[in-house]
Design a protein around this motif. Structure first.
Motif: not given
Length: 727
Positions: A673-702
């Motif tokens: 999975y990937q973040v395709v839009l984040n309203t906190d991006s510095q491009y939008y004058w947000g804080s650009d807080y680190d969401t944890g990476g460019l891609a997120f891999h699913s885990q078998d955790v409900p």
């Protein structure tokens, strides 16, 4: 008696006395002409200079006559008239008695015939085999004792062109030789013979501004359209299409340096590229119908068939619409059938009686807006209003009509206290006549213009506003979601510390969402009259205000329903909207406002590119709350799907300024999975807080009711859109 009527502009049957007719007192024909101020009058064969007779002055006030004892057949003629200071040749309008009523009979069969018949119609009439071009004027005034046509062509003198009354209450006169551009009005006498204020044409197609407010003869046939492919492309199901609407006030979107508004053609050049870049699918214009007072924003119209001349001609407005369509942008008009102003040149007491309004002020006068309310139960009023709606779709290729103040039409007690309203026949507060009209209006629009849409501004829980009439609904295509607007803004106004106690204000809208086809609207009404701009409704310091607004807009685009934003919202206008000034475009030099601008543009383009965000707006399988109970962290998790679930978007809205590290988010499928839009991006004058990476891999955790999950960090005051990008 005849002279008294003519000199007092009180002759209601001029064809009985004027023109060429059988001589009632002898053999052959008699010709009478009413020409005040004339010295001599000669009769000529139409189309030649041959004088066939000279009229005798039978009354010094202006009545001339000649007898033709040997003539038995009517013949076409012109009058050569000598005045003290000039001479002219005119074709006598009173020889056209047989053609004056053309088209009037069909009006009761088709509302569209009203604008094809009434008003000032450029026509070619035939008199005894000779074609004559001119203008046929027709106006409905059944209680008037006399009506005269006045204009530049007759020195605004009500004596010169008395109109003929028809059996159905219309007054008609064909005036040869008149062309487009002629200014005119009607001079009416009430039932007692008293002169009324000069009236503009109720079905006038163009008019002048203050102080004349004169109607203007207009040629509707000259403009050449180029938008056929656009109109064909709109024959689709709007419920499954992306609709992101930019609402604007024409006069105050942008202005010249001297404060003058842009014209229709200038707006086409400036607005259309902007709207296209911003990714909006439609613009919605606050009322363009002619209105006398700019401060009404157009919501007090007097010209229901005329685009305002403030910004150019009717053809200029057609050009604007045509250019929008060529750029792939639809045009929606605000349309106002609920009420009309009391201006003396308008519809109020048009023929000396309440012709268009309810007579009882408890029904016919709106206390909030100091305006008259249409009598929705009278056939001629119903035809007038439905014809107006069809006219805009027909002559101006409009894509949709947003009907203003529907709630005020539906209820007799709208904004009235006990004793200030009259119940319906069953003792209730529903206005059955208005309900019937709105159903007919929608049926006619969709029957004749299936590519178009109708939208109701309706603020109550009236059932079935956007449901078909055959199921008992009103038949609108869409309804503004005023409840969502109110609840969500009330939530956003609160300090994030207290939002946990009002969590349901953001979730309640989904309880009733599927009852109607809702449009989420943040309209002009929310940024005027001391309500503050959207930016300044938000709590906190400067950064938090902007972050709150960005997160809120992200939540809006995630929520099911089509979207509408008022101009200025897209760059975080800081002051309230002022109709006398342009938007604060200068704010775009600052990163905060440029960031909001970038966000709205990107939200629009993301929304339009992802079918999951619009295709199933009104289908229950298209939306799920994955978590709507996390009030402690003021977090809302949504899942949007398209029809076949081939596209799915996860959205997390987080409405506190405290970041959440290691947030576990349930996902519907295994994969990356990937973040395709984040309203906190510095491009939008947000804080650009680190969401944890460019891609997120699913885990078998409900989590969140899903078998799989990912872990990310939630930024402060932000909405994050997440999409599966691969295995």
């Amino acid at each position: 008696m005849l002279i008294k009527e003519l000199t007092g502009a009180r002759c209601g049957q001029p064809f009985d006395h004027l023109g060429l007719m059988a001589n009632p007192q002898g053999n052959g024909l008699v010709l009478r002409a009413w020409l005040p101020g004339a010295l001599t009058v000669d009769v000529k064969e139409l189309g030649s200079d041959k004088v066939v007779a000279s009229l005798t002055c039978v009354d010094k006030l202006g009545l001339f006559e000649a007898q033709f004892p040997r003539h038995k057949k009517l013949f076409p003629y012109s009058l050569s008239v000598q005045y003290p200071d000039t001479s002219t040749t005119v074709i006598d309008p009173y020889q056209f008695r047989d053609t004056a009523y053309a088209g009037l009979a069909e009006m009761t069969q088709d509302a569209a015939n009203l604008y094809r018949t009434l008003g000032a119609q450029l026509v070619t009439e035939v008199v005894n085999g000779v074609e004559v071009s001119g203008v046929r004027f027709a106006v409905f005034a059944p209680s008037a004792s006399a009506v005269s046509l006045i204009g530049d062509f007759n020195f605004w003198d009500g004596r010169r062109h008395p109109m003929q009354r028809s059996l159905c209450g219309h007054w008609v006169l064909f005036v040869p030789g008149l062309t487009a551009g002629e200014r005119y009005k009607y001079e009416l006498k009430d039932p007692m013979g008293n002169r009324l204020p000069h009236k503009a044409d109720p079905v006038g197609f163009y008019s002048e501004q203050y102080p004349s407010f004169a109607s203007v003869v207009y040629d509707q046939s000259q403009f050449e359209w180029h938008d056929e492919s656009w109109r064909v492309s709109q024959l689709n199901d709007k419920l499954e299409q992306p609709l992101t609407i930019y609402e604007l006030h024409f006069a105050s979107w942008k202005r010249h340096d001297d404060g003058a508004s842009l014209s229709y053609r200038e707006m086409a050049a400036e607005l259309i590229p902007y709207v296209k870049e911003m990714g909006y699918t439609h613009i919605e214009l606050m009322p363009i119908s002619e209105h006398p007072f700019s401060g009404s924003w157009g919501y007090q119209p007097v010209g229901m068939f005329a685009p305002t001349s403030r910004f150019g001609s009717a053809d200029d407005f057609k050009y604007f619409v045509d250019q929008c369509h060529l750029a792939g942008i639809g045009v929606i008009l605000d349309w106002v059938p609920a009420h009309f102003p009391s201006d003396s040149h308008g519809l109020a007491r048009f023929d000396g009686t309440p012709l268009y309004e309810y007579e009882d002020p408890r029904r016919g006068w709106h206390p909030d807006w100091n305006s008259y309310i249409y009598d929705f139960g009278r056939d001629h009023v119903r035809q007038f209003l439905v014809a107006s709606a069809l006219y805009w779709l027909d002559h101006f290729h409009i894509d949709g009509l947003r009907v203003d103040a529907v709630a005020s039409m539906l209820y007799w007690d709208y904004s009235r206290k006990e004793g200030e309203w009259v119940p319906n026949i069953h003792g209730g507060n529903h206005n059955y006549e208005a309900i019937s009209l709105l159903r007919w209006f929608n049926e006619e629009v969709y029957k004749h213009y299936p590519h178009a849409m109708t939208i109701a501004e309706e603020s109550t829980a009236f059932a079935g506003v956007s449901r078909p009439t055959f199921t008992g609904g009103l038949g609108f295509g869409f309804k503004w979601n005023m409840g969502w607007m109110h609840d969500s803004l009330e939530y956003m106004k609160k300090d994030p510390l207290y939002r946990r106690y009002h969590h349901n204000e953001l979730t309640f809208s989904m309880v009733y969402h599927y009852d109607e086809n809702f449009i989420l609207s943040l309209s002009h009404d929310e940024v005027v009259h001391g309500k503050h701009s959207l930016l300044y409704k938000m709590p906190g310091d400067e950064w938090q205000q902007a972050a709150n607004l960005r997160a809120y807009m992200g939540y809006m685009y995630a929520h099911p329903g089509k979207k509408l934003n008022f101009m200025g919202t897209e760059f975080g206008q800081s002051n309230e909207w002022n109709h006398d000034a342009q938007l604060s475009w200068w704010l775009l030099q600052f990163d905060k406002h440029k960031g909001q601008h970038n966000l709205i543009r990107d939200l629009n383009h993301l929304y339009r590119s992802e079918t999951a965000l619009f295709e199933t707006d009104y289908q229950r399988g298209g939306f799920s709350w994955l978590d709507h109970n996390d009030s402690e962290r003021s977090t809302f998790v949504m899942l949007r799907r398209n029809k076949d679930a081939s596209s799915q978007i996860l959205i997390v809205s987080h409405f506190t300024p405290t970041p959440v590290a290691g947030y576990r988010l349930g996902v519907p499928e295994t994969g990356t999975y990937q973040v395709v839009l984040n309203t906190d991006s510095q491009y939008y004058w947000g804080s650009d807080y680190d969401t944890g990476g460019l891609a997120f891999h699913s885990q078998d955790v409900p989590a969140h009711g899903q078998a799989q999950s990912i872990v990310l960090n939630l930024p402060p005051l932000a909405t994050v859109f997440i999409k599966r990008i691969g295995d």
